[in-house]
Write an enzyme that holds these catalytic residues in place. Structure first.
Site, PDB file in Angstrom:
ATOM      1  CB  CYS A   1      -0.938  -0.024   1.198  1.00  0.00           C
ATOM      2  SG  CYS A   1      -0.101  -0.042   2.778  1.00  0.00           S
TER       3      CYS A   1
HETATM    4  O1  LIG Z   1       0.474   1.905   5.441  1.00  0.00           O
HETATM    5  P1  LIG Z   1      -0.622   2.726   4.853  1.00  0.00           P
HETATM    6  O2  LIG Z   1      -1.934   2.033   4.895  1.00  0.00           O
HETATM    7  O3  LIG Z   1      -0.276   3.299   3.520  1.00  0.00           O
HETATM    8  O4  LIG Z   1      -0.746   3.959   5.866  1.00  0.00           O
HETATM    9  C1  LIG Z   1      -1.701   4.997   5.748  1.00  0.00           C
HETATM   10  C2  LIG Z   1      -2.986   4.667   6.503  1.00  0.00           C
HETATM   11  O5  LIG Z   1      -3.661   3.639   5.828  1.00  0.00           O
HETATM   12  C3  LIG Z   1      -3.912   5.838   6.559  1.00  0.00           C
HETATM   13  O6  LIG Z   1      -5.039   5.489   7.328  1.00  0.00           O
HETATM   14  C4  LIG Z   1      -3.261   7.035   7.230  1.00  0.00           C
HETATM   15  O7  LIG Z   1      -4.149   8.115   7.203  1.00  0.00           O
HETATM   16  C5  LIG Z   1      -1.931   7.373   6.592  1.00  0.00           C
HETATM   17  O8  LIG Z   1      -2.139   8.056   5.423  1.00  0.00           O
HETATM   18  C6  LIG Z   1      -1.035   6.195   6.354  1.00  0.00           C
HETATM   19  O9  LIG Z   1      -0.011   6.480   5.420  1.00  0.00           O
HETATM   20  P2  LIG Z   1       1.350   7.144   5.834  1.00  0.00           P
HETATM   21  O10 LIG Z   1       2.174   7.022   4.622  1.00  0.00           O
HETATM   22  O11 LIG Z   1       1.023   8.534   6.188  1.00  0.00           O
HETATM   23  O12 LIG Z   1       1.891   6.340   6.966  1.00  0.00           O
END
Ligand SMILES: O=P(O)(O)O[C@H]1[C@H](O)[C@@H](O)[C@H](O)[C@H](O)[C@@H]1OP(=O)(O)O
Length: 965
Positions: free
Chosen positions: A843
Site C-alpha cells: 500500500c
Molecule cells: O500503510 P498505509 O496504509 O499506507 O498507511 C496509511 C494509513 O492507511 C492511513 O489510514 C493514514 O491516514 C496514513 O495516510 C497512512 O499512510 P502514511 O504514509 O502517512 O503512513
C-alpha cells in the site's frame, strides 16, 4: 486501580553482541544449545485455577514476561501474551521467543507476571465519531494477580521441558493459581493428543508434549548464512492455534528487513551513471551538425551532464548509509532516499501443524514503488508517459519522431555494438595468436568464436531503423538539406485532429531523401560479412595445405569471398599463417570500425530526438521511471533470492525456473483517489518494467554474496550468487548461465475510505484496466506454464490444483466490477502461491493496510490449508495484529498516545538499533512494523476510516488510533 510491581527496574532490553554474550565481567554462564539462526528458546504459557480478586468478576488475563540477566539484578520487560477473556484457566495463543542473538543462558531468570485487564480497549483513541459528551471509560488499566519465576536451565532440564509453577501474590504468600510453561520446538512432530480443546475458553486445555525432529526442507539450515547476508533484524512471534480436529498447530511469524533495500538502488544508480556517461560521450562524438541540431545537442548535453551529476550526488549520499537495511515510511519523501523502497520486509509464516509437512509462506511487504519526492500533482508514470508520447509525436518540424519501440531498439543496437566490437577484436587477435603458433586446432576454435560474434554483429544491423537513422543524420549534417521536412503531417497514416488519439505504434516521422545513397550503407555493412568469409576461406586453405592433402581447391566454398585474395594465398608454397591472415584481420577490423562509426552516430541521433524534445521534462520522466523501477527491483531481487533459497530442494521449482520463469504477483491496496492515483500509476509502470529483468545464478567465489546488476535501462541481468555446494546441485541449464525470467502481475483493490469516495464520486477505471490487463498477463503465464512443464508434472499439478477454475473465478470477479472486491486479491494470491510464484503486498507505506492484509492472508491460509479451528479465526487474526496494552509499554512510552517519547532515532530515517532490539519482542510482528516506521504502536486508522474497510481488514480495538505518520 493499577498495581505496579515492586522493585522492578524497567529498562529496555539490552542486546549484547553475540561474542560478548558469554563474557559478562567475571561471570561465566552456560549457553543454551542452539541451531544456527533459530531462536534459542521458545515457550508457551497457560494458567490454571486463577483466583479472581473480586468475586463474580470474570478474569481477562495476560502474562507479562520479564528477564533477569544473571549478571544484573534489574528486571527487563521482554514481551507479553495476548489477553484471554473470561476464564480462570487461560491458555495463551501467543508464545515467547528468544532469537539467536539474545543473551540468554541457563542461569537467566524469567519472571512471569499475570495481570487482570479491566479494559483492553482504552488505548484506542476516540475520534470524532464518538459522541462528544462521552468520556473515556473510567476504569482503565489492569490489576496484578500473581507472579512466578524460574531459571531457563530449570525449564530446559525439566521432565518433558514443562514447568508448572505456583503463582503468588507480591508478598510471596498466597497462591493464586498455577502457570504452566512449556518449551516449543518448531518442526517437531506432535506426539501427544491435544485433547479436549474446545472453543469455549473456559474449557481450553493445553497440549504440552512435544518430540523433536526438524524437517530439512523448511529449515533449510544450509542456506542460512546466505540468507543472513541479505536479511537483517528479524522480529519473531510465536503462536499456537487449535485445529478443527482439536490438535495444536504452531506458527512462527517472522519479519525481517533486507540490506537489498539499499544495495540494489546503489547498484542500479551506478549502472545508470555508466550508461548515461557513455550516451553523453556518444552525443559529443556525433560529428558536425547543422546549427539547428547542434544547438539542440548542446542543450541536451548541458541537461544530461546535470542529470549525471544528480545521480552521482544521490549515489554519494546513499553510499554513506553503509549497512542500512530499512527506509521508514516517514522518510518516503526524502530526495536522497528516493531510489530506496519504503518499508521493505520479508513477512514469513512458518507453520507446523499435525499430520502435515511444515510449511513456509512468504510475502514481501513494501510501500508501493512511487516517486514521492516528485509528487503526484500531475499524476504518475502511466499517465505521464502516455501524455509525453502523445505530445512528442505531434511536435511537427523541430524533431523527428521515433516511436518508443524504435528508441528502445536504437538503445539495444548501440549496446550490442558496444559489447560486440571489443569482443570481435579480441577473438580476431586470438586467431592471429593461433596462427603465429601454427596450431590448426586452436586456429579452428578461434575462427569459430570469431565467426559467431561477427555474425551476431552483422545481424544486429539488420534493421530498417539503422537505414532511416542514417538518412536522418545525413539530413542533419551541414548542407544536408531535407527536401521534404519530416513531419507526422506528411505521413500517410496521419490522423485528423478530431480523431481519437492514434495508437502508440503509429509510423515514425522518419525522413526520406532522394539524394541520399542508401546503397552505400549496404556496401559498408556487407564488407564485414565479406571479410569474415575471406578469413574463413583462408583458414580452410591453410589448414588443408598444412595437412599436406593434395589439390588446391578453388577457394570458393562459401561463394562470397574475394577469389583474387584466396588465389594469392594458395600460390604461396610455404605459408606463414600469421602473415597470411594479418591483412585480412586488419580489413575486418577496418570494415567493422566503419560500420560501428556510422551506426553509432546515426542511432545516437535517434536518441537525441527523444532527449531534445521537451527538456528537461523528458529527463525528469526518466528519473522518475528510474526511481520507481529501483524501488520495484529492490523488492523483486529480495523476493527472488528468498524464493530461490527456500525452494532449492524442490526439483519441480528449479525446472519451472529455467523452463518457464517465475510469476511475481503484486497485491496493491491503493485507492484510485487523490494522490494514490498517481502512486498506482507509478507502481503499474514500475512493476511492468520488471519484465526487463532476467536473473542469472552464478557460483559465489568469495564471501561477498550480494547480487550484481549488469545491463542497461532496457535490459538488466541480476546475478545471484550461490555457494559452490548449492550451485553444483542446480540443473545444468541454470549452471550454464541460462537467463531466468520473471512475469510480474499487479492486481489492485482499494479498501479504505478514499476508495469509497472514488467509487461514489470519482473514477475507478484505472484499477479496472490494471486488473483486466494483468489478468491477461497471468493467463499468458499459465498457458506457458502448461505448455513448457513436463506432462507428468502437469498431470500431478492438475490433480492437486484447479488453476483453470481459479482463473475463471478471478476473471469473473474482475468483470463483476463489485465495490472493494477483495476476493480479487485472495484469488490472485492463491493462484500465485499455487504457481510457485513470489508474493508481494503493497500500500502507500506498507504498514497499516498491508499489515491488515498480510495477517488476513496468513490466517486464511491457516484456515484453508492447515485446518485452523473456525472459531479461532478471528482470535488468531487479532493475535497477529495485536499490540501490548498500555500497562505493558515500557517507561519510555507515552501512555496517552502509545508513541515512544525517548530513544530518539539517531538519524532521520533509520530505526536505532537499541530501539529496534527493545521492540523486537513485543506484540505481533506487524505492530512492530508500525513502530519501526513511525515510533508509535498504533495502526494509523480512525474509526471513521475503519467503517469504510471490508470487515476482515479492521484491526482489534486498542491497536489503532491517531498517529503522527
Ligand atoms: O500503510 P498505509 O496504509 O499506507 O498507511 C496509511 C494509513 O492507511 C492511513 O489510514 C493514514 O491516514 C496514513 O495516510 C497512512 O499512510 P502514511 O504514509 O502517512 O503512513
Amino acid at each position: 486501580m493499577e498495581i505496579k510491581e515492586e522493585g522492578a527496574s524497567e529498562e529496555g532490553q539490552h542486546f549484547l553482541p553475540t561474542p560478548q554474550a558469554n563474557d559478562t565481567g567475571d561471570f561465566q554462564f552456560t549457553s543454551i544449545q542452539k541451531t544456527p539462526n533459530e531462536p534459542q528458546l521458545e515457550f508457551i504459557l497457560a494458567c490454571k485455577d486463577l483466583v479472581a480478586p473480586v468475586r463474580d468478576r470474570k478474569l481477562n488475563t495476560l502474562v507479562q514476561i520479564s528477564v533477569i540477566h544473571p549478571a544484573e539484578q534489574g528486571l527487563t520487560r521482554y514481551s507479553s501474551t495476548e489477553i484471554v477473556e473470561g476464564t480462570r484457566d487461560p491458555l495463551f495463543l501467543t508464545g515467547v521467543t528468544f532469537p539467536s542473538e539474545y543473551p540468554i543462558y541457563e542461569e537467566t531468570k524469567i519472571k512471569l507476571t499475570v495481570y487482570d485487564v479491566k479494559d483492553k480497549s482504552h488505548d484506542t483513541v476516540r475520534t470524532s465519531v464518538l459522541p462528544e459528551h462521552k468520556d473515556p471509560l473510567p476504569e482503565v488499566g489492569r490489576s496484578f494477580l500473581g507472579y512466578a519465576s524460574f531459571k531457563v536451565g530449570e525449564l530446559l532440564k525439566s521432565k518433558e521441558q514443562l514447568l508448572a509453577l505456583s503463582l503468588r501474590t507480591s508478598d510471596g504468600g498466597k497462591v493464586v493459581g498455577t502457570i504452566e510453561v512449556s518449551v516449543v520446538k518448531m518442526g517437531e512432530i506432535e506426539d501427544g493428543e491435544a485433547d479436549h480443546i474446545t472453543t469455549d475458553v473456559q474449557g481450553q486445555k493445553c497440549a504440552l508434549v512435544c518430540e523433536c525432529t526438524a524437517p530439512e526442507s523448511v529449515n533449510g539450515k544450509d542456506n542460512l548464512p546466505f540468507l543472513n547476508a541479505v536479511l537483517k533484524n528479524p522480529v519473531c512471534k510465536l503462536y499456537r492455534f487449535p485445529t478443527s480436529d482439536n490438535k495444536w498447530m504452531r506458527i512462527r511469524e517472522q519479519m525481517s528487513e533486507s540490506i537489498l533495500s539499499f544495495h540494489i538502488p546503489k547498484e542500479l544508480i551506478s549502472l545508470h551513471i555508466k550508461e548515461d556517461l557513455c550516451r553523453n560521450q556518444e552525443l559529443k562524438e556525433l560529428g558536425e551538425l547543422s546549427p539547428h541540431w547542434d544547438n539542440l545537442r548542446k542543450n541536451v548535453l548541458t541537461h544530461c551532464d546535470q542529470m549525471v551529476n544528480m545521480y552521482q550526488d544521490i549515489l554519494t549520499e546513499l553510499s554513506k548509509e553503509t549497512g542500512s537495511s530499512f527506509k521508514s515510511s516517514s522518510s518516503k519523501g526524502e530526495k536522497t532516499l528516493e531510489f530506496v523502497p519504503v518499508n521493505l520486509h520479508l513477512q514469513r509464516m512458518h507453520v507446523h501443524s499435525p499430520h502435515l509437512k511444515d510449511a513456509l509462506y512468504d510475502v514481501i511487504t513494501v510501500g508501493a514503488p512511487a516517486a514521492h519526492f516528485q509528487g503526484f500533482k500531475n499524476g504518475g508514470l502511466r499517465k505521464l508517459l502516455h501524455r509525453f508520447e502523445m505530445e512528442r509525436r505531434n511536435t511537427g518540424y523541430q524533431f523527428i519522431y521515433y516511436s518508443p519501440e524504435n528508441t528502445a531498439k536504437a538503445k539495444e543496437v548501440l549496446s550490442n555494438i558496444n559489447q560486440l566490437q571489443p569482443l570481435i577484436a579480441t577473438h580476431a587477435d586470438l586467431l592471429l595468436n593461433s596462427a603465429s603458433q601454427h596450431s590448426p586446432d586452436s586456429l579452428k576454435n578461434s575462427l569459430k568464436m570469431l565467426s559467431e560474434k561477427t555474425e551476431l554483429f552483422v545481424h544486429a544491423f539488420k534493421d530498417q531503423l539503422v537505414r532511416s537513422a542514417l538518412l536522418a543524420l545525413y539530413t542533419a549534417r551541414p548542407g544536408g538539406v531535407l527536401k521534404k521536412p519530416p513531419s507526422p503531417k506528411n505521413s500517410t497514416e496521419e490522423s485528423c485532429p478530431q480523431d481519437p488519439p492514434p495508437p502508440m505504434r503509429r509510423q515514425d516521422s522518419i525522413p526520406h531523401h532522394s539524394d541520399y545513397d542508401e546503397e552505400e550503407w549496404d556496401r559498408v555493412w556487407a564488407n564485414v560479412g565479406k571479410s569474415l568469409n575471406c578469413i574463413i576461406a583462408t583458414v580452410d586453405k591453410l589448414i588443408e595445405r598444412d595437412g599436406g592433402s593434395e589439390g588446391g581447391g578453388d577457394g570458393s566454398k562459401d561463394g562470397e569471398e574475394d577469389p583474387s585474395l584466396v588465389d594469392s594465398i594458395i600460390t604461396h608454397p610455404r605459408e606463414d599463417w600469421y602473415e597470411q591472415l594479418y591483412p585480412l584481420i586488419l580489413t575486418l577490423k577496418d570494415c567493422m570500425g566503419e560500420v560501428v562509426n556510422r551506426a553509432k552516430q546515426s542511432l545516437t541521433f535517434v536518441l537525441l530526438q527523444e532527449l531534445a524534445y521537451s527538456l528537461p521534462q523528458c529527463l525528469m520522466l526518466t528519473l522518475r521511471r528510474d526511481i520507481v523501477f529501483s524501488q520495484a527491483l529492490a523488492g523483486l531481487v529480495c523476493g527472488f533470492i528468498i524464493k530461490l533459497h527456500s525452494s532449492l530442494h524442490d526439483p519441480g521449482f528449479l525446472q519451472q525456473l529455467h523452463t518457464v520463469g517465475l510469476i511475481v504477483q503484486y497485491e496493491g491496496l491503493l485507492s484510485t483517489y487523490s494522490d494514490e492515483i498517481g502512486m498506482l500509476e507509478d507502481m503499474a509502470v514500475g512493476i511492468s518494467d520488471l519484465k526487463k529483468v532476467a536473473f542469472k545464478i552464478i557460483e559465489a567465489k568469495s564471501n561477498d554474496v550480494l547480487p550484481v546488476i549488469t545491463g542497461r535501462r532496457e535490459h538488466y541481468v541480476v546475478e545471484v550468487k550461490l555457494p559452490a555446494r548449492m550451485f553444483e546441485a542446480l540443473p545444468l541449464q541454470i549452471k550454464e548461465g541460462q537467463l531466468l525470467h520473471v512475469y510480474p502481475v499487479l492486481f489492485n483493490v482499494g479498501i479504505n475510505e478514499q476508495q469509497t469516495l472514488a467509487e461514489r464520486f470519482g473514477d475507478v477505471s484505472l484499477q479496472e484496466s490494471i486488473n483486466q490487463e494483468n489478468f491477461e498477463l497471468l493467463k499468458e503465464y499459465y498457458t506457458i506454464f502448461m505448455e513448457k512443464m513436463p506432462p507428468d508434472y502437469i498431470s500431478h499439478f492438475q490433480e492437486q490444483n484447479d488453476l483453470k477454475g481459479l482463473l475463471e473465478n478471478l476473471h469473473q470477479n474482475i468483470q463483476a466490477k463489485k465495490r472493494k472486491n477483495v476476493e480479487i486479491m485472495w484469488l490472485a494470491a492463491t493462484i500465485c502461491r499455487k504457481l510457485n510464484g513470489i508474493r508481494f503486498t503493497c500500500c502507500k507505506s506498507a504498514k497499516d493496510r498491508t499489515s491488515m492484509s498480510v495477517t488476513l492472508e496468513q490466517c486464511s491460509i491457516l484456515r484453508d490449508e492447515h485446518q485452523l479451528h473456525k472459531d479461532f479465526f478471528i482470535r488468531a487474526l487479532d493475535c497477529m495484529r495485536s499490540r501490548q496494552t498500555q500497562g505493558a509499554l515500557s517507561e519510555s512510552d507515552d501512555p496517552e498516545t502509545g508513541c515512544l517519547t525517548d530513544n530518539k532515532p539517531t538519524s532521520r530515517h533509520f530505526y536505532p538499533v537499541a530501539l529496534l532490539l527493545v521492540s523486537s519482542h513485543l506484540e505481533g510482528c506487524r505492530i512492530e512494523n508500525v513502530l519501526k516506521n513511525i515510533k508509535c504502536r498504533k495502526y494509523a486508522f480512525n474509526m471513521l476510516q475503519l467503517l469504510a474497510f471490508p470487515k476482515y481488514y479492521r484491526p482489534p480495538e486498542g491497536t489503532y488510533g491517531k498517529a503522527d505518520t
